[in-house]
Design a protein around this motif. Structure first.
Motif, mmCIF file in Angstrom:
data_model
loop_
_atom_site.group_PDB
_atom_site.id
_atom_site.type_symbol
_atom_site.label_atom_id
_atom_site.label_comp_id
_atom_site.label_asym_id
_atom_site.label_seq_id
_atom_site.Cartn_x
_atom_site.Cartn_y
_atom_site.Cartn_z
ATOM 1 N N GLY A 117 39.268 34.635 46.792
ATOM 2 C CA GLY A 117 40.230 34.346 47.838
ATOM 3 C C GLY A 117 41.256 35.449 47.972
ATOM 4 O O GLY A 117 41.361 36.340 47.116
ATOM 5 N N PHE A 118 42.042 35.392 49.047
ATOM 6 C CA PHE A 118 42.996 36.452 49.367
ATOM 7 C C PHE A 118 44.223 35.857 50.056
ATOM 8 O O PHE A 118 44.092 34.965 50.894
ATOM 9 C CB PHE A 118 42.383 37.486 50.314
ATOM 10 N N PHE A 119 45.376 36.401 49.737
ATOM 11 C CA PHE A 119 46.580 36.127 50.511
ATOM 12 C C PHE A 119 46.684 37.224 51.563
ATOM 13 O O PHE A 119 47.251 38.288 51.322
ATOM 14 C CB PHE A 119 47.809 36.098 49.603
ATOM 15 N N VAL A 120 46.121 36.974 52.722
ATOM 16 C CA VAL A 120 45.957 38.030 53.724
ATOM 17 C C VAL A 120 47.224 38.337 54.514
ATOM 18 O O VAL A 120 47.259 39.304 55.280
ATOM 19 C CB VAL A 120 44.812 37.678 54.706
ATOM 20 N N ASN A 121 48.264 37.535 54.338
ATOM 21 C CA ASN A 121 49.501 37.798 55.070
ATOM 22 C C ASN A 121 50.520 38.572 54.249
ATOM 23 O O ASN A 121 51.678 38.693 54.663
ATOM 24 C CB ASN A 121 50.114 36.476 55.556
ATOM 25 N N GLN A 330 50.002 39.940 44.519
ATOM 26 C CA GLN A 330 49.565 38.674 43.937
ATOM 27 C C GLN A 330 49.467 37.551 44.962
ATOM 28 O O GLN A 330 48.496 36.802 44.980
ATOM 29 C CB GLN A 330 50.519 38.261 42.813
ATOM 30 N N THR A 331 50.492 37.410 45.789
ATOM 31 C CA THR A 331 50.519 36.373 46.822
ATOM 32 C C THR A 331 50.952 37.022 48.123
ATOM 33 O O THR A 331 50.955 38.247 48.244
ATOM 34 C CB THR A 331 51.499 35.239 46.451
ATOM 35 N N ASN A 332 51.358 36.220 49.090
ATOM 36 C CA ASN A 332 51.834 36.780 50.352
ATOM 37 C C ASN A 332 53.153 37.528 50.205
ATOM 38 O O ASN A 332 53.519 38.318 51.080
ATOM 39 C CB ASN A 332 51.983 35.682 51.396
ATOM 40 N N SER A 333 53.876 37.290 49.111
ATOM 41 C CA SER A 333 55.171 37.946 48.939
ATOM 42 C C SER A 333 55.386 38.536 47.555
ATOM 43 O O SER A 333 56.306 39.334 47.362
ATOM 44 C CB SER A 333 56.302 36.948 49.235
ATOM 45 N N ASP A 334 54.549 38.169 46.589
ATOM 46 C CA ASP A 334 54.779 38.587 45.208
ATOM 47 C C ASP A 334 53.853 39.719 44.774
ATOM 48 O O ASP A 334 52.719 39.840 45.243
ATOM 49 C CB ASP A 334 54.577 37.401 44.256
ATOM 50 N N PHE A 335 54.378 40.509 43.834
ATOM 51 C CA PHE A 335 53.623 41.591 43.206
ATOM 52 C C PHE A 335 53.825 41.485 41.701
ATOM 53 O O PHE A 335 54.876 41.043 41.236
ATOM 54 C CB PHE A 335 54.106 42.957 43.703
ATOM 55 N N GLY A 336 52.825 41.889 40.937
ATOM 56 C CA GLY A 336 52.965 41.785 39.496
ATOM 57 C C GLY A 336 51.779 42.375 38.766
ATOM 58 O O GLY A 336 50.983 43.140 39.326
ATOM 59 N N ALA A 337 51.643 41.997 37.496
ATOM 60 C CA ALA A 337 50.621 42.572 36.628
ATOM 61 C C ALA A 337 49.217 42.197 37.089
ATOM 62 O O ALA A 337 48.960 41.081 37.536
ATOM 63 C CB ALA A 337 50.844 42.101 35.201
ATOM 64 N N PHE A 338 48.314 43.155 36.967
ATOM 65 C CA PHE A 338 46.898 42.961 37.284
ATOM 66 C C PHE A 338 46.120 43.801 36.292
ATOM 67 O O PHE A 338 46.511 44.925 35.977
ATOM 68 C CB PHE A 338 46.617 43.400 38.717
ATOM 69 N N GLY A 339 45.031 43.259 35.761
ATOM 70 C CA GLY A 339 44.310 44.003 34.737
ATOM 71 C C GLY A 339 42.862 43.614 34.626
ATOM 72 O O GLY A 339 42.299 42.962 35.512
ATOM 73 N N GLY A 340 42.241 44.018 33.517
ATOM 74 C CA GLY A 340 40.832 43.754 33.300
ATOM 75 C C GLY A 340 39.959 44.701 34.089
ATOM 76 O O GLY A 340 40.428 45.549 34.851
ATOM 77 N N THR A 341 38.654 44.564 33.897
ATOM 78 C CA THR A 341 37.730 45.378 34.689
ATOM 79 C C THR A 341 37.821 45.026 36.166
ATOM 80 O O THR A 341 37.436 45.828 37.019
ATOM 81 C CB THR A 341 36.287 45.198 34.190
ATOM 82 N N SER A 342 38.345 43.833 36.462
ATOM 83 C CA SER A 342 38.570 43.444 37.863
ATOM 84 C C SER A 342 39.524 44.398 38.561
ATOM 85 O O SER A 342 39.421 44.621 39.768
ATOM 86 C CB SER A 342 39.150 42.029 37.935
#
Length: 500
Positions: A117-121, A330-342
């Motif tokens: 899924g995606f927060f496209v806005n 992360q969401t339509n307004s938030d940014f944060g940590a992202f990791g893993g091979t993903s």
């Protein structure tokens, strides 16, 4: 700075200045240099000009200037403090050449992203989402006849519409590939400008995944068939999902899909397992799919080392890219940590798109005519231009980590585009048996493809030539005109024949 015609002239000027002017410092620019650097608090430019004009042996003089750092950093506020990953893969240096968006021929570059899924806005993503020109928004009709309703900005495989499932995982992938750069907001993606085609609810079952790939493929198929007048110039797909301890024999259709997509010119990038396992031994999909159009990625950290809890395999895992500790949407307004091979995987997917936008590589000269060969050359450029890392030696194909700048430089320097050679065909027109003759440059083993007048492939097989010749049985072909293509040893040959 003052340049003299000899060391004696420089020494004479230096001695005179030391004697006559207090507070002036003179410094040679090298052991055997005839160039002096002159500094002094009370020495202005006009006064120095007068001194130089009355001196012997002067060739030139100039002001000293600060040089620009020839790397291009975006003004996005989190870039300097959070996005170590982009610096590690030499993003700023690559962005001095291109920031993505369109090919040198003016084609809008598109990346297909398959996820949950995606927060496209999200404001850093929305402008970089692909808009399907064949679909009228919110009319409840499948306007372009592709089987999905209102798929204006991608599709939800689960409900068959353009209303996406929302999830942070897919949103993070989008942010790495193509968060809008230099817009004074949040982060920058590998591509500041690119069009991303999101496909949600496509990683629940393998059948959903196949539907997602087919959806993306159709855009590129239309693009190729129309000469770029319709469809979309999809250059890559991203899959940050998989099945542990599984093999191609378990999922042959899935693995075959990468060759199908590659035929249209699409490079596919997949994540390996988030476990410290040798996938060559334990199995993993898509890691062990044996396709020349698939790149498999493992996870590296801020220390530029392979993350312990990441899959590896000297046969199946191609390279590393930053993952753990990265930052994305992360969401339509938030940014944060992202990791893993993903997270590692979309760095490489973004690299594919970025390379297609680079000027003067030679890639723009043949991706329309030879999309399959173009895809092969892009993969080769990425894998041949990594930064070697000890922790990736012997556990990946390349032993290295992604480098965007070297990828672009390497493509230009090594000319990965295939050479063009002519092939002979006789008899032509032909009724039953067609003989083709090629130069030695193709090598003994080549790929033979024959297309009908509608551009549909009617024969595709690996052949082994004897003395540069090969005979093809065309007795079962319908009468008409055909295009024949021979590919081998980074050489492409074309010919046309008529079947009676």
């Amino acid at each position: 700075m003052i340049q003299f015609d000899s060391g004696d002239a420089a020494a004479s000027f230096s001695k005179r200045m030391t004697t006559e002017r207090k507070g002036v410092t003179l410094e040679s620019c090298g052991i055997n240099s005839n160039i002096l650097l002159v500094t002094g608090v009370d020495l202005d430019w006009d006064e120095l000009t007068l001194l130089v004009s009355n001196s012997d042996g002067v060739i030139a003089f100039q002001r000293d200037y600060y040089l620009e750092n020839r790397s291009k950093e975006p003004n996005d506020p989190w870039f300097k403090t959070k996005q170590w990953d982009m610096k590690t893969i030499k993003g700023p240096e690559a962005w001095e050449i291109t920031t993505g968006g369109v090919s040198p021929l003016g084609h809008q570059i598109v990346v297909g992203v398959i996820d949950n899924g995606f927060f496209v806005n999200n404001a850093d993503l929305h402008a970089n989402l692909y808009v399907n020109p064949g679909e009228i928004p919110d009319n409840g009709i499948d306007d372009d006849g592709n089987g999905y309703i209102d798929d204006v900005r991608g599709v939800n495989i689960g409900n068959g519409t353009g209303i996406h499932a929302e999830a942070s995982h897919g949103t993070g992938v989008l942010g790495i590939i193509g968060a809008k750069g230099n817009n004074s907001y949040a982060i920058a993606g590998v591509n500041w400008n690119v069009k991303m085609l999101p496909v949600s609810n496509a990683v629940n079952r393998v059948s959903d995944l196949i539907k997602g790939y087919e959806y993306i493929k159709e855009f590129r198929r239309k693009f190729n068939k129309s000469g770029g007048l319709s469809g979309a110039f999809v250059v890559a797909t991203n899959l940050s999902a998989g099945i542990s301890k599984s093999w191609p024999s378990d999922q042959p259709i899935w693995c075959n899909m990468y060759d199908t997509l590659g035929k249209y010119g699409i490079v596919n990038v997949g994540a390996t397992a988030n476990q410290n396992v040798n996938v060559d031994v334990e199995g993993d999909l898509p890691s062990t799919c044996e396709s020349e159009f698939l790149i498999v990625v493992t996870n590296t950290d801020q220390s530029d080392e392979k993350v312990i809890s990441a899959g590896y395999g000297s046969k199946s895992v191609d390279l590393g890219a930053p993952g753990d500790g990265s930052t994305s949407a992360q969401t339509n307004s938030d940014f944060g940590a992202f990791g893993g091979t993903s997270c590692s995987t979309p760095h490489v997917t973004g690299a594919v798109a970025l390379l297609y936008s680079a000027p003067n590589t030679g890639l723009e000269g043949f991706y329309m005519k030879y999309p399959e060969e173009a895809a092969r050359s892009v993969k080769k450029a990425i894998l041949n231009n990594v930064d070697q890392r000890n922790s990736l030696q012997g556990v990946t194909v390349t032993g290295g980590r992604l480098n965007l700048f070297e990828m672009i430089k390497g493509y230009k320097a090594n000319n990965f585009t295939p050479a063009q050679e002519s092939i002979g065909l006789w008899p032509n027109p032909v009724q039953n048996r067609l003989t083709l003759a090629s130069s030695v440059h193709f090598g003994q083993e080549s790929l033979l493809e024959i297309f009908n007048a509608s551009g549909e492939i009617v024969l595709r097989k690996q052949i082994r030539q004897v003395n540069g010749e090969y005979a093809v049985d065309v007795s079962g072909f319908k009468p008409g005109a055909y295009l024949i293509r021979l590919v081998g040893n980074n050489v492409v040959g074309n010919g046309r024949f008529v079947k009676l």
